[in-house]
Design a protein around this motif. Structure first.
Motif, PDB file in Angstrom:
ATOM      1  N   MET A  60      52.396 -24.008 -10.055  1.00  0.00           N
ATOM      2  CA  MET A  60      51.961 -22.891  -9.233  1.00  0.00           C
ATOM      3  C   MET A  60      52.860 -21.712  -9.591  1.00  0.00           C
ATOM      4  O   MET A  60      54.068 -21.744  -9.352  1.00  0.00           O
ATOM      5  N   ILE A  85      52.128 -22.783   4.018  1.00  0.00           N
ATOM      6  CA  ILE A  85      50.997 -22.499   3.122  1.00  0.00           C
ATOM      7  C   ILE A  85      49.888 -21.987   4.031  1.00  0.00           C
ATOM      8  O   ILE A  85      49.388 -22.717   4.888  1.00  0.00           O
ATOM      9  N   SER A  88      44.571 -21.351   0.888  1.00  0.00           N
ATOM     10  CA  SER A  88      44.358 -22.130  -0.333  1.00  0.00           C
ATOM     11  C   SER A  88      42.874 -22.249  -0.569  1.00  0.00           C
ATOM     12  O   SER A  88      42.127 -22.639   0.331  1.00  0.00           O
ATOM     13  N   GLN A  90      41.852 -24.316  -2.726  1.00  0.00           N
ATOM     14  CA  GLN A  90      41.767 -25.699  -3.196  1.00  0.00           C
ATOM     15  C   GLN A  90      41.261 -25.777  -4.639  1.00  0.00           C
ATOM     16  O   GLN A  90      40.794 -26.813  -5.073  1.00  0.00           O
ATOM     17  N   ARG A  93      44.065 -20.756  -6.335  1.00  0.00           N
ATOM     18  CA  ARG A  93      44.992 -19.897  -5.597  1.00  0.00           C
ATOM     19  C   ARG A  93      45.496 -20.532  -4.306  1.00  0.00           C
ATOM     20  O   ARG A  93      44.770 -21.257  -3.638  1.00  0.00           O
ATOM     21  N   MET A  94      46.740 -20.157  -4.000  1.00  0.00           N
ATOM     22  CA  MET A  94      47.330 -20.545  -2.732  1.00  0.00           C
ATOM     23  C   MET A  94      48.338 -19.468  -2.351  1.00  0.00           C
ATOM     24  O   MET A  94      48.926 -18.831  -3.227  1.00  0.00           O
ATOM     25  N   THR A 115      51.551 -14.999  -3.330  1.00  0.00           N
ATOM     26  CA  THR A 115      50.320 -15.604  -3.827  1.00  0.00           C
ATOM     27  C   THR A 115      50.622 -16.262  -5.172  1.00  0.00           C
ATOM     28  O   THR A 115      51.279 -15.673  -6.024  1.00  0.00           O
ATOM     29  N   CYS A 118      47.400 -21.570  -9.951  1.00  0.00           N
ATOM     30  CA  CYS A 118      47.698 -22.791 -10.688  1.00  0.00           C
ATOM     31  C   CYS A 118      47.485 -22.525 -12.175  1.00  0.00           C
ATOM     32  O   CYS A 118      46.457 -21.978 -12.584  1.00  0.00           O
ATOM     33  N   TYR A 137      50.045 -30.374  -1.324  1.00  0.00           N
ATOM     34  CA  TYR A 137      50.105 -29.097  -0.599  1.00  0.00           C
ATOM     35  C   TYR A 137      49.195 -29.088   0.620  1.00  0.00           C
ATOM     36  O   TYR A 137      49.455 -28.390   1.580  1.00  0.00           O
ATOM     37  N   ALA A 140      45.511 -25.267   3.942  1.00  0.00           N
ATOM     38  CA  ALA A 140      46.307 -24.158   4.468  1.00  0.00           C
ATOM     39  C   ALA A 140      46.474 -24.298   5.972  1.00  0.00           C
ATOM     40  O   ALA A 140      45.625 -24.861   6.651  1.00  0.00           O
TER      41      ALA A 140
END
Length: 144
Positions: A60, A85, A88, A90, A93-94, A115, A118, A137, A140
């Protein structure tokens, strides 16, 4: 502690002499390094350390920091930084929310959002999160 969101991941920090800049308070770049330290420790606590990133050929990577510096930290201050977190997709981006508090007076010194995207370590290109990231993770905090 008056955290912005429930169930934070929290680390303790102490402001060292090397953290202080010419203005007599912790340098803004030091604050960002504290956010990175907190994020890494949280990832490690979830079983997603650097060796696991390498094994999966995924990481990440930061694409954006938004930082609000609200008050100064001084040499000798004992601090706590928390992370959650908060978003996300999924997939790629997270986002994490951070809050930095000085417990002695309860003052929030900083709020930030980082931000991440991956990436595949071997190429540096964006790649879907592997199942291990989705499980580690989790969803969110705003989706819980």
């Amino acid at each position: 502690m008056n955290w912005d969101l429930p169930t934070p991941f929290v680390i303790d920090l102490a402001v060292a002499a090397d953290d202080i800049d010419g203005l007599g308070h912790a340098n803004n770049a030091v604050y960002v390094s504290w956010l990175e330290r907190c994020a890494w420790r949280h990832s490690q606590s979830l079983g997603l350390d650097l060796s696991e990133y390498r094994r999966l050929d995924r990481a990440m990577a930061v694409v954006r920091h938004e930082v609000d510096y609200l008050a100064s930290a001084y040499e000798g201050d004992e601090l706590q930084v928390a992370t959650w977190i908060i978003e996300s997709d999924q997939k790629l981006r997270m986002s994490r929310h951070f809050q930095l508090i000085r417990p002695a007076d309860g003052v929030t010194l900083l709020r930030a959002k980082t931000t991440f995207v991956c990436i595949e370590l071997s190429t540096g290109k964006p790649k879907r999160m592997p199942q291990e990231f989705l499980e580690g993770y989790g969803p969110a905090v705003i989706n819980r």
